[in-house]
Design a protein around this motif. Structure first.
Motif, PDB file in Angstrom:
ATOM      1  N   LYS A  18     -11.116  17.844  -6.840  1.00  0.00           N
ATOM      2  CA  LYS A  18     -12.324  17.396  -5.970  1.00  0.00           C
ATOM      3  C   LYS A  18     -11.972  17.063  -4.482  1.00  0.00           C
ATOM      4  CE  LYS A  18     -16.453  14.470  -6.785  1.00  0.00           C
ATOM      5  NZ  LYS A  18     -16.980  13.447  -7.369  1.00  0.00           N
ATOM      6  N   THR A  19     -10.792  16.188  -4.475  1.00  0.00           N
ATOM      7  CA  THR A  19     -10.346  15.811  -3.198  1.00  0.00           C
ATOM      8  C   THR A  19      -8.803  16.227  -2.949  1.00  0.00           C
ATOM      9  OG1 THR A  19      -9.888  13.618  -3.785  1.00  0.00           O
ATOM     10  CG2 THR A  19     -12.029  14.164  -3.158  1.00  0.00           C
ATOM     11  N   GLN A  20      -8.414  15.963  -1.917  1.00  0.00           N
ATOM     12  CA  GLN A  20      -6.916  16.215  -1.885  1.00  0.00           C
ATOM     13  C   GLN A  20      -6.177  15.202  -2.635  1.00  0.00           C
ATOM     14  OE1 GLN A  20      -5.341  18.864  -0.387  1.00  0.00           O
ATOM     15  NE2 GLN A  20      -3.204  17.957  -1.238  1.00  0.00           N
ATOM     16  N   ALA A  21      -6.609  13.923  -2.595  1.00  0.00           N
ATOM     17  CA  ALA A  21      -6.189  12.799  -3.220  1.00  0.00           C
ATOM     18  C   ALA A  21      -6.239  13.095  -5.013  1.00  0.00           C
ATOM     19  CB  ALA A  21      -6.964  11.515  -3.079  1.00  0.00           C
ATOM     20  N   GLY A  22      -6.845  14.176  -5.215  1.00  0.00           N
ATOM     21  CA  GLY A  22      -6.859  14.731  -6.626  1.00  0.00           C
ATOM     22  C   GLY A  22      -5.526  15.382  -6.986  1.00  0.00           C
ATOM     23  N   VAL A  23      -4.997  15.689  -6.345  1.00  0.00           N
ATOM     24  CA  VAL A  23      -3.553  16.460  -6.469  1.00  0.00           C
ATOM     25  C   VAL A  23      -2.451  15.005  -6.687  1.00  0.00           C
ATOM     26  CG1 VAL A  23      -1.792  17.813  -5.960  1.00  0.00           C
ATOM     27  CG2 VAL A  23      -3.968  18.453  -5.341  1.00  0.00           C
ATOM     28  N   ARG A  24      -2.294  14.869  -7.978  1.00  0.00           N
ATOM     29  CA  ARG A  24      -1.362  13.470  -8.338  1.00  0.00           C
ATOM     30  C   ARG A  24      -0.559  13.766  -9.570  1.00  0.00           C
ATOM     31  NH1 ARG A  24      -6.509  13.509 -10.017  1.00  0.00           N
ATOM     32  NH2 ARG A  24      -7.022  12.263 -11.877  1.00  0.00           N
ATOM     33  N   GLN A  25       0.277  13.027  -9.853  1.00  0.00           N
ATOM     34  CA  GLN A  25       1.134  12.765 -10.882  1.00  0.00           C
ATOM     35  C   GLN A  25       0.811  11.408 -11.472  1.00  0.00           C
ATOM     36  OE1 GLN A  25       5.195  13.084  -9.867  1.00  0.00           O
ATOM     37  NE2 GLN A  25       5.195  15.438 -10.426  1.00  0.00           N
TER      38      GLN A  25
END
Length: 421
Positions: free
Chosen positions: A264-271
């Motif tokens: 949904k947002t760039q912050a959604g790419v995460r571990q």
């Protein structure tokens, strides 16, 4: 020699642009910016001159004459062609909301004639007669408001008649709703224990346990592949989301289909680190599929090897999960009520998204730093974390006030003056 002034059949002098038609009605003709000729009609001269006043006022205010002929649907079609910067599933949802609820009737109205009361009446109709939930009306308003903003920018109307309408209606009784909440700790324990021991629903335990223990969005969970998780390191790599279209007709695709999107947002790419019971849930899912001979049989936009698939090897989706949750809630509560305990714990009505709230509530109860919560949930703006997810349960409030009571008692003891024997 001076030219004689034109008059109507009643010998009333006509102004420039005015004329009387053979059937006795009146017309007013003028040239708009760009050289296009326009005309309006009226049954009487008085009615015609009222229309002339409006036309002159529009000219002074810079309102385009063609606004009189533009419907809300016409402006929407322009908005749809120009709109950029949205995720495909978001844009598809906007179009669905508009086509379903606005286009058939309200969208046929002329945009220049819209008043704030018309918009209020329309939203009330959606709530009272069509029985739409607040969240659905909110989605309709989101796209409708943007369409009317374009009408203002293109000089069809002076101001947006939908400004603040939804806010005002939300404050009325029509739009009162219960605040979202996650499951309490006893409710969570009841849900997971029921799934583990009930043979009928045990195959749903892994995916529900993962949602409870990670806070992933439903599209992130259903889109997980075996290569996205590292069981040895205990890490989940969230790098895409599975989108399910259940009501779209676009580019030759009709009905239900899936797409892979970026989060949904760039912050959604995460571990996201795995809790122990989450790791066990993944292992349990793998063992179940091996025992039942189930394997992924679908490829979506080049992605395959999905973890959570049904017995046909196809990916799960939110609608199917929510239907399962309703059945699980019903049968779990029936089981509890049969025991006839005096104060039984029962599962409330909840959905997949409630499990994301549940995970957040547990983190708040554990005192996890709010920045860690923001990162785990994939929020781009910390205000989202604070405003939506920082609500604490009644149990947490009681615990905090018990600590506060102890603190005050401790201070009082420290400040006591020893009595002289």
């Amino acid at each position: 020699m001076a030219q004689s002034k034109r008059k109507d059949k009643d010998r009333i002098v006509l102004r420039t642009g005015e004329g009387q038609r053979p059937n006795g009605t009146y017309e007013y003709r003028w040239t708009e910016r760009g050289g296009k000729r326009r005309r309006v009609y009226a049954k009487t001269l008085e009615e015609l001159r009222e229309k002339e006043k409006d036309i002159q006022k529009d000219k002074c205010d810079g309102i385009k004459a063609e606004a009189r002929y533009k419907t809300v649907n016409d402006v929407y079609d322009t908005w749809r062609q120009l709109k950029r910067g949205l995720k495909d599933n978001t844009f598809q949802n906007y179009q669905y909301m508009y086509d379903m609820f606005v286009r058939p009737n309200f969208g046929k109205l002329r945009v220049s004639s819209l008043k704030k009361s018309d918009v209020k009446r329309f939203y009330n109709l959606l709530a009272d007669e069509r029985g739409l939930q607040t969240s659905t009306i909110d989605s309709v308003h989101t796209v409708f408001h943007q369409v009317l903003d374009l009408a203002v920018d293109d000089e069809y109307i002076r101001m947006n008649p939908s400004d603040n309408v939804l806010k005002e209606l939300k404050q009325s009784h029509v739009f009162k709703t219960e605040k979202r909440r996650g499951l309490t700790k006893p409710e969570q324990e009841l849900l997971l224990s029921f799934l583990q021991r009930n043979h009928t629903y045990s195959h749903w335990y892994p995916i529900i346990a993962v949602m409870v223990g990670t806070g992933l969005r439903v599209g992130e969970v259903t889109g997980l592949r075996w290569c996205d998780i590292d069981l040895e390191e205990g890490i989940i790599d969230v790098n895409h989301t599975l989108v399910y279209y259940d009501h779209r007709v676009t580019e030759g695709q009709k009905g239900c289909y899936f797409n892979i999107n970026t989060p949904k947002t760039q912050a959604g790419v995460r571990q996201v680190p795995m809790l122990d019971f989450v790791k066990e849930a993944f292992i349990k899912e793998r063992e179940y599929q091996e025992a039942m001979g189930i394997q992924c049989e679908i490829t979506i936009d080049g992605y395959s090897d999905f973890i959570f698939v049904n017995r046909f090897g196809h990916t799960q989706n939110q609608a199917t999960l929510n239907k399962a949750i309703r059945r699980i809630t019903r049968d779990c509560n029936d089981e509890v009520l049969l025991k006839k305990d005096q104060n039984p714990v029962l599962l409330p009505h909840f959905s997949c998204h409630s499990l994301r709230h549940t995970f957040t509530t547990r983190m708040c109860e554990a005192g996890v730093n709010v920045k860690v919560i923001q990162d785990a949930l994939g929020h781009a703006d910390i205000s989202t974390t604070l405003n939506i997810y920082a609500d604490v349960t009644k149990e947490l409030k009681k615990d905090e006030f018990a600590e506060l009571d102890w603190f005050f008692k401790g201070k009082k003891q420290d400040n006591e003056v020893p009595q002289t024997p």
